[in-house]
Design a protein around this motif. Structure first.
Motif, PDB file in Angstrom:
ATOM      1  N   PRO A   1     -56.348 -52.497  87.995  1.00 10.87           N
ATOM      2  CA  PRO A   1     -55.498 -52.639  86.813  1.00 10.87           C
ATOM      3  C   PRO A   1     -56.329 -52.505  85.533  1.00 10.87           C
ATOM      4  N   ARG A   2     -55.654 -52.174  84.447  1.00 11.05           N
ATOM      5  CA  ARG A   2     -56.309 -52.092  83.149  1.00 11.05           C
ATOM      6  C   ARG A   2     -56.665 -53.498  82.670  1.00 11.05           C
ATOM      7  N   PRO A   3     -57.636 -53.629  81.770  1.00 12.18           N
ATOM      8  CA  PRO A   3     -58.035 -54.965  81.287  1.00 12.18           C
ATOM      9  C   PRO A   3     -56.875 -55.769  80.729  1.00 12.18           C
ATOM     10  N   ALA A   4     -55.961 -55.102  80.011  1.00  5.71           N
ATOM     11  CA  ALA A   4     -54.819 -55.822  79.441  1.00  5.71           C
ATOM     12  C   ALA A   4     -53.928 -56.385  80.542  1.00  5.71           C
ATOM     13  N   GLU A   5     -53.755 -55.613  81.626  1.00 10.97           N
ATOM     14  CA  GLU A   5     -52.932 -56.086  82.739  1.00 10.97           C
ATOM     15  C   GLU A   5     -53.598 -57.266  83.441  1.00 10.97           C
ATOM     16  N   SER A   6     -54.906 -57.171  83.615  1.00 16.28           N
ATOM     17  CA  SER A   6     -55.639 -58.272  84.257  1.00 16.28           C
ATOM     18  C   SER A   6     -55.529 -59.550  83.438  1.00 16.28           C
ATOM     19  N   ALA A   7     -55.651 -59.411  82.109  1.00 13.49           N
ATOM     20  CA  ALA A   7     -55.562 -60.585  81.240  1.00 13.49           C
ATOM     21  C   ALA A   7     -54.166 -61.198  81.304  1.00 13.49           C
ATOM     22  N   ALA A   8     -53.139 -60.354  81.286  1.00 11.72           N
ATOM     23  CA  ALA A   8     -51.769 -60.852  81.355  1.00 11.72           C
ATOM     24  C   ALA A   8     -51.506 -61.506  82.708  1.00 11.72           C
ATOM     25  N   ALA A   9     -52.035 -60.901  83.782  1.00 12.96           N
ATOM     26  CA  ALA A   9     -51.855 -61.467  85.118  1.00 12.96           C
ATOM     27  C   ALA A   9     -52.496 -62.844  85.220  1.00 12.96           C
ATOM     28  N   GLU A  10     -53.690 -62.993  84.637  1.00 18.31           N
ATOM     29  CA  GLU A  10     -54.376 -64.285  84.666  1.00 18.31           C
ATOM     30  C   GLU A  10     -53.596 -65.338  83.887  1.00 18.31           C
ATOM     31  N   ALA A  11     -53.030 -64.925  82.737  1.00 21.43           N
ATOM     32  CA  ALA A  11     -52.252 -65.873  81.929  1.00 21.43           C
ATOM     33  C   ALA A  11     -51.022 -66.334  82.690  1.00 21.43           C
ATOM     34  N   LEU A  12     -50.346 -65.397  83.345  1.00 21.73           N
ATOM     35  CA  LEU A  12     -49.163 -65.754  84.130  1.00 21.73           C
ATOM     36  C   LEU A  12     -49.527 -66.669  85.296  1.00 21.73           C
ATOM     37  N   PHE A  13     -50.677 -66.396  85.925  1.00 19.98           N
ATOM     38  CA  PHE A  13     -51.117 -67.218  87.054  1.00 19.98           C
ATOM     39  C   PHE A  13     -51.351 -68.663  86.598  1.00 19.98           C
ATOM     40  N   GLN A  14     -52.018 -68.834  85.437  1.00 19.91           N
ATOM     41  CA  GLN A  14     -52.296 -70.181  84.929  1.00 19.91           C
ATOM     42  C   GLN A  14     -51.006 -70.910  84.571  1.00 19.91           C
ATOM     43  N   GLN A  15     -50.051 -70.167  83.945  1.00 19.59           N
ATOM     44  CA  GLN A  15     -48.777 -70.789  83.617  1.00 19.59           C
ATOM     45  C   GLN A  15     -48.036 -71.223  84.883  1.00 19.59           C
ATOM     46  N   ALA A  16     -48.080 -70.356  85.912  1.00 22.56           N
ATOM     47  CA  ALA A  16     -47.411 -70.683  87.171  1.00 22.56           C
ATOM     48  C   ALA A  16     -48.030 -71.915  87.814  1.00 22.56           C
ATOM     49  N   ALA A  17     -49.371 -72.010  87.794  1.00 19.24           N
ATOM     50  CA  ALA A  17     -50.041 -73.163  88.382  1.00 19.24           C
ATOM     51  C   ALA A  17     -49.634 -74.451  87.666  1.00 19.24           C
ATOM     52  N   THR A  18     -49.505 -74.380  86.343  1.00 16.38           N
ATOM     53  CA  THR A  18     -49.083 -75.558  85.574  1.00 16.38           C
ATOM     54  C   THR A  18     -47.654 -75.958  85.948  1.00 16.38           C
TER      55      THR A  18
END
Length: 343
Positions: free
Chosen positions: A29-46
């Motif tokens: 994935p592109r860097p922007a996609e990776s960053a967005a994926a990580e943000a979504l993952f953290q929100q989901a974990a919360t």
């Protein structure tokens, strides 16, 4: 083999699909996609920590689609299990185990296998019974909008608890649809498809070409030209009637005048008795009526002939429909004829 088929089908039905298997085939994935994926993952974990599992599953799904990863798949499968989507969770744990084995990740493989084995006895299943109708030509079965392969007919397949909608179609048969509520926990819900009735035969309507066909080509013959010619014949008939009335009034006028001569002086026809004067007045009135009848009848005769001669031919319909109105006014003072229309 049966277990593999059930898992593959469950993956298709519950929407886990190719997107969650993408770690093995998708480009980086592109860097922007990776960053967005990580943000979504953290929100989901919360959200998971707060017990908001439905919202957390949506975030995990978005993260997995942007940047597929085995860790995200594990968390998403766990999220499905917590929301009661047992078939979705079981299917995804099986997928994680397969991908982890291919990558040599024994720890995640074991974790996924343990969770899948724990879920399997608790799976809710649905069996769609078709019986002898399996042999119908063109038979198609869909479950919640997804087509079921023939191998899954009359077989109990894992589904998420909830309402399951089934549709069945076949060539020449009326379609059938039905629903069943599958409860949570181990068990098999059965939907028995009744015999499909024959499809009703619908008589074909007029084709678009027939609707656009010129009026002159239609079988009922009601073309503008024919209507105008018919009107011409009717008007001409009225004209003949008017001429006949004029002839009759002329005869009556002549007879009335002859009768008046018996009541008038031979040496001066203008000097008559009261009876003779009345008969002379009747003769004049009848003569005026005859004149009006002849004039109206002649005008109507000309109009009727014109309508017939100027009517459009059947093979060459006019650009617009013909409209014609003819009216005659007859009185003691005279007569008039009015024609309104356009060709």
């Amino acid at each position: 083999m049966a277990k593999f088929m059930h898992r593959a089908l469950a993956t298709t039905l519950v929407g886990a699909g190719v997107a969650f298997l993408a770690p093995s085939i998708r480009a980086q994935p592109r860097p922007a996609e990776s960053a967005a994926a990580e943000a979504l993952f953290q929100q989901a974990a919360t959200l998971m920590g707060e017990g908001k599992y439905s919202e957390a599953c949506e975030k995990f799904e978005g993260s997995q689609q942007l940047d597929p990863a085995l860790g995200t798949m594990l968390r998403l499968a766990d999220c499905y299990d917590r929301t009661g989507r047992t078939a979705s969770a079981w299917s995804m744990f099986e997928d994680v185990a397969s991908l982890a084995r291919a990558r040599g990740d024994s720890e995640r493989q074991q974790m996924a296998n343990d969770r899948a084995n724990d879920l399997e006895p608790r799976l809710s299943k649905l069996e769609i019974k078709l019986g002898s109708q399996r042999a119908l030509p063109g038979l198609s079965v869909t479950l919640n909008g997804t087509s079921l392969p023939r191998a899954m007919w009359d077989v109990a397949i894992p589904v998420d608890p909830g309402t399951q909608h089934v549709e069945v179609t076949a060539d020449g048969r009326a379609p059938w649809s039905g629903s069943a509520d599958v409860s949570r926990g181990a068990g098999v819900k059965t939907i028995s498809v009744p015999e499909l009735g024959q499809k009703a035969v619908v008589e074909p309507g007029p084709s678009a070409d027939a609707k656009r066909a010129p009026l002159s080509d239609r079988s009922d013959g009601t073309t503008p030209g024919r209507a105008q010619r018919t009107a011409g014949y009717v008007v001409a008939g009225g004209a003949l009637l008017g001429l006949g009335v004029g002839a009759f009034l002329t005869y009556r006028a002549h007879k009335s005048y002859e009768l008046s001569l018996d009541h008038c002086r031979p040496e001066d026809a203008s000097k008559c008795s009261a009876v003779g004067v009345e008969q002379r007045d009747d003769a004049r009135s009848l003569a005026n009526g005859a004149t009006i009848a002849f004039a109206s009848g002649g005008a109507l005769l000309v109009t009727g002939i014109a309508l017939v001669l100027l009517a459009p031919k059947a093979e060459a319909p006019p650009a617009s429909s013909t409209a014609m109105r003819v009216s005659a006014n007859v009185s003691r003072a005279g007569g008039s004829l009015t024609m309104l229309g356009a060709w």
